[in-house]
Design an enzyme around this catalytic site. Structure first.
Site, PDB file in Angstrom:
ATOM      1  N   HIS A  66      -7.058 -19.160  -6.950  1.00  0.00           N
ATOM      2  CA  HIS A  66      -7.714 -17.912  -6.513  1.00  0.00           C
ATOM      3  C   HIS A  66      -8.140 -17.065  -7.697  1.00  0.00           C
ATOM      4  O   HIS A  66      -9.064 -16.275  -7.598  1.00  0.00           O
ATOM      5  CB  HIS A  66      -6.759 -17.099  -5.638  1.00  0.00           C
ATOM      6  CG  HIS A  66      -6.252 -17.864  -4.464  1.00  0.00           C
ATOM      7  ND1 HIS A  66      -6.964 -18.030  -3.308  1.00  0.00           N
ATOM      8  CD2 HIS A  66      -5.086 -18.543  -4.286  1.00  0.00           C
ATOM      9  CE1 HIS A  66      -6.265 -18.758  -2.460  1.00  0.00           C
ATOM     10  NE2 HIS A  66      -5.117 -19.082  -3.024  1.00  0.00           N
ATOM     11  N   HIS A  92      -4.223 -10.670 -13.966  1.00  0.00           N
ATOM     12  CA  HIS A  92      -5.201 -11.646 -13.506  1.00  0.00           C
ATOM     13  C   HIS A  92      -6.562 -10.961 -13.446  1.00  0.00           C
ATOM     14  O   HIS A  92      -6.672  -9.747 -13.643  1.00  0.00           O
ATOM     15  CB  HIS A  92      -4.807 -12.193 -12.113  1.00  0.00           C
ATOM     16  CG  HIS A  92      -4.765 -11.133 -11.085  1.00  0.00           C
ATOM     17  ND1 HIS A  92      -3.630 -10.371 -10.836  1.00  0.00           N
ATOM     18  CD2 HIS A  92      -5.728 -10.641 -10.269  1.00  0.00           C
ATOM     19  CE1 HIS A  92      -3.903  -9.484  -9.894  1.00  0.00           C
ATOM     20  NE2 HIS A  92      -5.167  -9.617  -9.553  1.00  0.00           N
ATOM     21  N   HIS A  94     -10.709 -10.745 -11.571  1.00  0.00           N
ATOM     22  CA  HIS A  94     -11.641 -10.999 -10.474  1.00  0.00           C
ATOM     23  C   HIS A  94     -13.035 -11.002 -11.086  1.00  0.00           C
ATOM     24  O   HIS A  94     -13.326 -10.171 -11.956  1.00  0.00           O
ATOM     25  CB  HIS A  94     -11.532  -9.902  -9.406  1.00  0.00           C
ATOM     26  CG  HIS A  94     -10.167  -9.816  -8.785  1.00  0.00           C
ATOM     27  ND1 HIS A  94      -9.813 -10.518  -7.662  1.00  0.00           N
ATOM     28  CD2 HIS A  94      -9.057  -9.128  -9.168  1.00  0.00           C
ATOM     29  CE1 HIS A  94      -8.557 -10.242  -7.344  1.00  0.00           C
ATOM     30  NE2 HIS A  94      -8.058  -9.418  -8.256  1.00  0.00           N
TER      31      HIS A  94
HETATM   32  N1  LIG Z   1      -5.366  -8.144  -6.668  1.00  0.00           N
HETATM   33  S1  LIG Z   1      -3.891  -8.641  -6.329  1.00  0.00           S
HETATM   34  O1  LIG Z   1      -2.953  -8.103  -7.283  1.00  0.00           O
HETATM   35  O2  LIG Z   1      -3.577  -8.294  -4.963  1.00  0.00           O
HETATM   36  C1  LIG Z   1      -3.869 -10.379  -6.445  1.00  0.00           C
HETATM   37  C2  LIG Z   1      -4.960 -11.113  -6.006  1.00  0.00           C
HETATM   38  F1  LIG Z   1      -6.063 -10.488  -5.532  1.00  0.00           F
HETATM   39  C3  LIG Z   1      -4.948 -12.508  -6.038  1.00  0.00           C
HETATM   40  F2  LIG Z   1      -5.991 -13.198  -5.566  1.00  0.00           F
HETATM   41  C4  LIG Z   1      -3.850 -13.193  -6.542  1.00  0.00           C
HETATM   42  S2  LIG Z   1      -3.789 -14.944  -6.517  1.00  0.00           S
HETATM   43  C5  LIG Z   1      -3.484 -15.262  -4.790  1.00  0.00           C
HETATM   44  C6  LIG Z   1      -2.011 -15.122  -4.457  1.00  0.00           C
HETATM   45  C7  LIG Z   1      -1.238 -16.209  -5.134  1.00  0.00           C
HETATM   46  C8  LIG Z   1      -1.532 -17.545  -4.821  1.00  0.00           C
HETATM   47  C9  LIG Z   1      -0.813 -18.550  -5.482  1.00  0.00           C
HETATM   48  C10 LIG Z   1       0.147 -18.223  -6.449  1.00  0.00           C
HETATM   49  C11 LIG Z   1       0.891 -19.331  -7.166  1.00  0.00           C
HETATM   50  O3  LIG Z   1       0.629 -20.506  -6.856  1.00  0.00           O
HETATM   51  O4  LIG Z   1       1.706 -18.984  -8.066  1.00  0.00           O
HETATM   52  C12 LIG Z   1       0.411 -16.876  -6.760  1.00  0.00           C
HETATM   53  C13 LIG Z   1      -0.290 -15.856  -6.087  1.00  0.00           C
HETATM   54  C14 LIG Z   1      -2.759 -12.474  -7.003  1.00  0.00           C
HETATM   55  F3  LIG Z   1      -1.717 -13.157  -7.501  1.00  0.00           F
HETATM   56  C15 LIG Z   1      -2.756 -11.076  -6.960  1.00  0.00           C
HETATM   57  N2  LIG Z   1      -1.634 -10.382  -7.359  1.00  0.00           N
HETATM   58  C16 LIG Z   1      -0.368 -10.774  -6.810  1.00  0.00           C
HETATM   59  C17 LIG Z   1      -0.372 -10.572  -5.295  1.00  0.00           C
HETATM   60  C18 LIG Z   1       0.050 -11.809  -4.507  1.00  0.00           C
HETATM   61  C19 LIG Z   1       1.526 -12.027  -4.251  1.00  0.00           C
HETATM   62  C20 LIG Z   1       2.516 -11.514  -5.249  1.00  0.00           C
HETATM   63  C21 LIG Z   1       2.251 -11.889  -6.718  1.00  0.00           C
HETATM   64  C22 LIG Z   1       1.989 -10.705  -7.653  1.00  0.00           C
HETATM   65  C23 LIG Z   1       0.716  -9.977  -7.458  1.00  0.00           C
HETATM   66 ZN   LIG Z   2      -6.257  -8.473  -8.343  1.00  0.00          ZN
END
Ligand SMILES: NS(=O)(=O)c1c(F)c(F)c(SCCc2ccc(C(=O)O)cc2)c(F)c1NC1CCCCCCC1
Ligand SMILES: [Zn+2]
Length: 257
Positions: A66, A92, A94
């Site tokens: 993602h 991360h 976008h």
């Molecule tokens: N903008 S955000 O902060 O909401 C955000 C996104 F938009 C994101 F798109 C993501 S990545 C999608 C969630 C994800 C998928 C797989 C794994 C893995 O395989 O380790 C980890 C996470 C992503 F990781 C995050 N941040 C994450 C929120 C998802 C769950 C908790 C992890 C910490 C923050």
């Molecule tokens: Zn994000």
């Protein structure tokens, strides 16, 4: 990953079918209408501590299908312009495509080339997992990335490794560097509002800080970001941004007039 995300950016309006919070009224991102923000002098400059990491500290950089995630040690901390302290979890990005911009937040309808998110959890909770679903659990710093005339050496510390993690779930260890270099110079000019994770599970647990000053990367660096990564065996990982969500009864505060 969490909940084995079978969701995609093709149909963000369907996320609420499996993740109820995604249909909430305090969702992120939002369009920030600057004329409607409220100046709040109590919003102090963001203070970073422990953000400068030695090259001997190795960090995990992962393509999770993602986005690209750089895991961060809990030794990085911020006081988010209030008395509360938060510890880092991960950062991360976008982004869009070679022809489209890809920031999540927009300002007066303008979408920027890309957006950095540095995710932290509130130290009143003893772990990230305990904090992730609490209304005051998380603080995310957001910064807009734009094309400028020079290469950004700090983003190069991440971008130079992307070709090694082209495939979903691939990861590599990268040397530490000054993570503060990924943020704008002025940490006192920002917008503040209460929102959510911009991905399922969309928990409404995020105090958002969106910096007003943008960060400049070269055209080639933005090109590497939008063309290097894939998901689902060969599909280009592009346009990984959620559309703006309704503000509902929320106000956006500004640390400046
Ligand atoms: N903008 S955000 O902060 O909401 C955000 C996104 F938009 C994101 F798109 C993501 S990545 C999608 C969630 C994800 C998928 C797989 C794994 C893995 O395989 O380790 C980890 C996470 C992503 F990781 C995050 N941040 C994450 C929120 C998802 C769950 C908790 C992890 C910490 C923050
Ligand atoms: Zn994000």
């Amino acid at each position: 990953g969490p909940g084995d995300s079978h969701w995609s950016y093709e149909e963000p309006e369907r996320w609420g079918e499996h993740y109820l919070a995604c249909s909430g009224t305090m969702q992120s991102p939002i369009n920030i209408e600057t004329e409607k923000t409220i100046f709040s002098p109590q919003l102090r400059p963001i203070q970073l501590s422990g953000y400068s990491l030695p090259a001997s500290k190795k960090l995990k950089l992962k393509n999770n299908g993602h986005t690209v995630v750089l895991e961060l040690p809990e030794s990085l901390a911020i006081t988010g312009g209030s008395a509360q302290q938060y510890r880092a979890v991960q950062l991360h990005l976008h982004w869009g495509s070679p022809t489209t911009a890809g920031s999540e937040h927009t300002v007066n309808g303008k979408r920027f080339a890309a957006e950095l998110h540095v995710v932290h959890y509130n130290t009143k909770y003893d772990s990230f997992k305990a904090a992730v679903a609490q209304p005051d659990g998380l603080a995310v710093l957001g910064a807009f990335l734009e094309v400028g005339p020079r290469e950004n050496p700090f983003y190069q510390e991440i971008l130079k490794h992307l070709r090694k993690i082209q495939g979903e779930d691939e990861e590599v260890l990268v040397p530490g560097f000054n993570i503060a270099g990924l943020l704008p110079d002025s940490l006192h000019l920002y917008f503040r509002y209460n929102g959510s994770l911009t991905t399922p599970p969309c928990f409404q647990s995020v105090t958002w800080t969106v910096f007003n000053q943008t960060v400049m990367l070269s055209h080639d660096q933005i090109s590497v970001l939008v063309t290097s990564l894939q998901y689902d065996y060969g599909k280009p990982l592009q346009n990984n941004f959620r559309p703006p969500q309704g503000l509902h009864k929320r106000w956006v505060l500004a640390s400046f007039e």
